[in-house]
Design a protein around this motif. Structure first.
Motif, PDB file in Angstrom:
ATOM      1  N   ILE A 142      28.989 -12.121  20.872  1.00  0.00           N
ATOM      2  CA  ILE A 142      29.376 -11.940  22.231  1.00  0.00           C
ATOM      3  C   ILE A 142      30.579 -10.874  22.326  1.00  0.00           C
ATOM      4  O   ILE A 142      30.558 -10.072  23.209  1.00  0.00           O
ATOM      5  CB  ILE A 142      29.887 -13.049  22.994  1.00  0.00           C
ATOM      6  N   ILE A 143      31.299 -10.853  21.528  1.00  0.00           N
ATOM      7  CA  ILE A 143      32.719 -10.299  21.505  1.00  0.00           C
ATOM      8  C   ILE A 143      32.195  -8.733  21.699  1.00  0.00           C
ATOM      9  O   ILE A 143      32.845  -7.889  22.649  1.00  0.00           O
ATOM     10  CB  ILE A 143      33.659 -10.437  20.273  1.00  0.00           C
ATOM     11  N   PRO A 144      31.335  -8.107  20.760  1.00  0.00           N
ATOM     12  CA  PRO A 144      30.954  -6.686  20.926  1.00  0.00           C
ATOM     13  C   PRO A 144      30.293  -6.265  22.253  1.00  0.00           C
ATOM     14  O   PRO A 144      30.714  -5.240  22.884  1.00  0.00           O
ATOM     15  CB  PRO A 144      29.996  -6.339  19.940  1.00  0.00           C
ATOM     16  N   LEU A 145      29.602  -7.232  22.760  1.00  0.00           N
ATOM     17  CA  LEU A 145      28.878  -6.975  24.254  1.00  0.00           C
ATOM     18  C   LEU A 145      30.044  -7.077  25.388  1.00  0.00           C
ATOM     19  O   LEU A 145      30.125  -6.164  26.322  1.00  0.00           O
ATOM     20  CB  LEU A 145      27.948  -8.184  24.513  1.00  0.00           C
ATOM     21  N   ALA A 146      31.038  -7.621  25.252  1.00  0.00           N
ATOM     22  CA  ALA A 146      32.152  -7.929  26.345  1.00  0.00           C
ATOM     23  C   ALA A 146      32.946  -6.791  26.198  1.00  0.00           C
ATOM     24  O   ALA A 146      33.527  -6.118  27.052  1.00  0.00           O
ATOM     25  CB  ALA A 146      32.983  -9.028  25.938  1.00  0.00           C
ATOM     26  N   PHE A 147      33.011  -6.187  24.928  1.00  0.00           N
ATOM     27  CA  PHE A 147      33.943  -4.781  24.525  1.00  0.00           C
ATOM     28  C   PHE A 147      33.179  -3.783  25.279  1.00  0.00           C
ATOM     29  O   PHE A 147      33.939  -2.901  26.020  1.00  0.00           O
ATOM     30  CB  PHE A 147      34.140  -4.741  23.042  1.00  0.00           C
ATOM     31  N   MET A 148      32.110  -3.828  25.083  1.00  0.00           N
ATOM     32  CA  MET A 148      31.238  -2.530  25.623  1.00  0.00           C
ATOM     33  C   MET A 148      31.052  -2.408  26.908  1.00  0.00           C
ATOM     34  O   MET A 148      31.358  -1.503  27.508  1.00  0.00           O
ATOM     35  CB  MET A 148      29.791  -2.486  24.891  1.00  0.00           C
ATOM     36  N   THR A 149      30.987  -3.491  27.648  1.00  0.00           N
ATOM     37  CA  THR A 149      30.706  -3.729  29.050  1.00  0.00           C
ATOM     38  C   THR A 149      32.129  -3.344  29.849  1.00  0.00           C
ATOM     39  O   THR A 149      32.401  -2.627  30.566  1.00  0.00           O
ATOM     40  CB  THR A 149      29.996  -4.866  29.600  1.00  0.00           C
ATOM     41  N   ARG A 150      33.433  -4.071  29.204  1.00  0.00           N
ATOM     42  CA  ARG A 150      34.548  -3.598  29.522  1.00  0.00           C
ATOM     43  C   ARG A 150      35.006  -2.149  29.378  1.00  0.00           C
ATOM     44  O   ARG A 150      35.532  -1.747  30.429  1.00  0.00           O
ATOM     45  CB  ARG A 150      35.679  -4.597  29.167  1.00  0.00           C
ATOM     46  N   HIS A 151      34.721  -1.699  28.398  1.00  0.00           N
ATOM     47  CA  HIS A 151      35.251  -0.160  28.065  1.00  0.00           C
ATOM     48  C   HIS A 151      34.120   0.844  28.732  1.00  0.00           C
ATOM     49  O   HIS A 151      34.572   1.819  28.959  1.00  0.00           O
ATOM     50  CB  HIS A 151      35.421  -0.282  26.655  1.00  0.00           C
ATOM     51  N   GLY A 152      33.090   0.551  28.768  1.00  0.00           N
ATOM     52  CA  GLY A 152      32.007   1.259  29.329  1.00  0.00           C
ATOM     53  C   GLY A 152      31.687   1.416  30.702  1.00  0.00           C
ATOM     54  O   GLY A 152      30.963   2.500  31.114  1.00  0.00           O
ATOM     55  N   GLU A 153      32.292   0.397  31.376  1.00  0.00           N
ATOM     56  CA  GLU A 153      31.870   0.355  32.844  1.00  0.00           C
ATOM     57  C   GLU A 153      32.250   1.562  33.568  1.00  0.00           C
ATOM     58  O   GLU A 153      31.799   2.284  34.233  1.00  0.00           O
ATOM     59  CB  GLU A 153      32.737  -0.678  33.496  1.00  0.00           C
ATOM     60  N   GLY A 154      33.723   1.998  33.363  1.00  0.00           N
ATOM     61  CA  GLY A 154      34.297   3.253  33.951  1.00  0.00           C
ATOM     62  C   GLY A 154      33.570   4.516  33.646  1.00  0.00           C
ATOM     63  O   GLY A 154      33.230   5.344  34.617  1.00  0.00           O
ATOM     64  N   VAL A 155      32.916   4.631  32.516  1.00  0.00           N
ATOM     65  CA  VAL A 155      32.203   6.013  32.012  1.00  0.00           C
ATOM     66  C   VAL A 155      30.986   5.884  32.680  1.00  0.00           C
ATOM     67  O   VAL A 155      30.639   6.704  33.461  1.00  0.00           O
ATOM     68  CB  VAL A 155      32.450   6.042  30.594  1.00  0.00           C
ATOM     69  N   GLY A 156      30.227   4.738  32.621  1.00  0.00           N
ATOM     70  CA  GLY A 156      28.771   4.771  33.094  1.00  0.00           C
ATOM     71  C   GLY A 156      29.038   4.797  34.716  1.00  0.00           C
ATOM     72  O   GLY A 156      28.204   5.267  35.109  1.00  0.00           O
ATOM     73  N   ALA A 157      29.863   3.951  35.357  1.00  0.00           N
ATOM     74  CA  ALA A 157      30.075   4.054  36.841  1.00  0.00           C
ATOM     75  C   ALA A 157      30.370   5.596  37.142  1.00  0.00           C
ATOM     76  O   ALA A 157      29.778   6.234  38.406  1.00  0.00           O
ATOM     77  CB  ALA A 157      31.089   3.208  37.309  1.00  0.00           C
ATOM     78  N   ARG A 158      30.883   6.331  36.437  1.00  0.00           N
ATOM     79  CA  ARG A 158      31.245   7.969  36.945  1.00  0.00           C
ATOM     80  C   ARG A 158      30.035   8.607  36.591  1.00  0.00           C
ATOM     81  O   ARG A 158      29.714   9.469  37.481  1.00  0.00           O
ATOM     82  CB  ARG A 158      32.347   8.385  36.010  1.00  0.00           C
ATOM     83  N   LEU A 159      29.370   8.394  35.525  1.00  0.00           N
ATOM     84  CA  LEU A 159      28.063   9.139  35.412  1.00  0.00           C
ATOM     85  C   LEU A 159      26.829   8.634  36.387  1.00  0.00           C
ATOM     86  O   LEU A 159      26.001   9.654  36.560  1.00  0.00           O
ATOM     87  CB  LEU A 159      27.499   8.743  33.845  1.00  0.00           C
ATOM     88  N   ALA A 160      26.778   7.545  36.892  1.00  0.00           N
ATOM     89  CA  ALA A 160      25.682   7.149  37.507  1.00  0.00           C
ATOM     90  C   ALA A 160      26.099   7.067  39.050  1.00  0.00           C
ATOM     91  O   ALA A 160      25.214   6.905  39.954  1.00  0.00           O
ATOM     92  CB  ALA A 160      25.328   5.798  37.198  1.00  0.00           C
ATOM     93  N   ALA A 161      27.306   7.235  39.638  1.00  0.00           N
ATOM     94  CA  ALA A 161      27.815   7.404  40.965  1.00  0.00           C
ATOM     95  C   ALA A 161      27.036   8.192  41.658  1.00  0.00           C
ATOM     96  O   ALA A 161      26.961   9.557  41.326  1.00  0.00           O
ATOM     97  CB  ALA A 161      29.267   7.655  41.040  1.00  0.00           C
ATOM     98  N   PRO A 162      26.656   7.775  43.046  1.00  0.00           N
ATOM     99  CA  PRO A 162      25.950   8.764  44.034  1.00  0.00           C
ATOM    100  C   PRO A 162      26.872  10.102  44.356  1.00  0.00           C
ATOM    101  O   PRO A 162      28.058   9.909  44.283  1.00  0.00           O
ATOM    102  CB  PRO A 162      25.679   7.950  45.144  1.00  0.00           C
TER     103      PRO A 162
END
Length: 162
Positions: A142-162
């Protein structure tokens, strides 16, 4: 509408106070809980729910109920809480028995970093009740998944934002 002195109202107050024995007193003997993390199993009965609630409240803090809607048998509760620094929002579909006791709970949690933080904090605790080895294995998964979602959310949200 649910009465102020109902078992569900008592459950909400006990949850905000982290009073697990008082929470369990509001549950029907055959209570079930559907996990927001996995469909692989359900928690059943007072003993399993007591253990789960102890683990949950060792992981989650600042629980605050925001809404309670529905009828005498089916309720939707909305709450907010924290897992470490991560905020979570939860909607809980609750089914009540004839005495107003909780007979089933189905949880829905957002945002994804909050859900994975909950899984990372809670999963090893639940597995630890079986063995230390199981807890370590669950943590490693679980730890890698939690790390990826916590740290990837900002970048992913910026890339996908309308």
């Amino acid at each position: 509408m649910i009465a102020v002195d109902s078992p569900l109202a008592a459950y909400r107050a006990a949850a905000e106070a982290k009073d697990v024995p008082a929470m369990v007193a509001c549950l029907a003997p055959g209570v079930t809980l559907s996990s927001p993390i996995t469909d692989a199993f359900q928690f059943r009965g007072h003993d399993q729910l007591r253990n789960l609630l102890e683990d949950v409240y060792a992981t989650v803090s600042d629980v605050r109920y925001l809404a309670d809607a529905g009828d005498d048998r089916t309720r939707v509760l909305v709450l907010e809480a924290r897992v470490g620094r991560q905020r979570i929002d939860e909607a809980m579909l609750v089914t009540l028995d004839d005495d107003g006791l909780i007979e089933h709970m189905q949880l829905f949690i957002r945002p994804l970093p909050g859900l994975t933080a909950l899984a990372a904090g809670l999963g090893p605790r639940v597995a630890r009740r079986h063995s230390r080895t199981r807890a370590l294995a669950v943590r490693a998964m679980i730890i890698p998944l939690a790390f990826m979602t916590r740290h990837g959310e900002g970048v992913g949200a910026r890339l996908a934002a309308p």
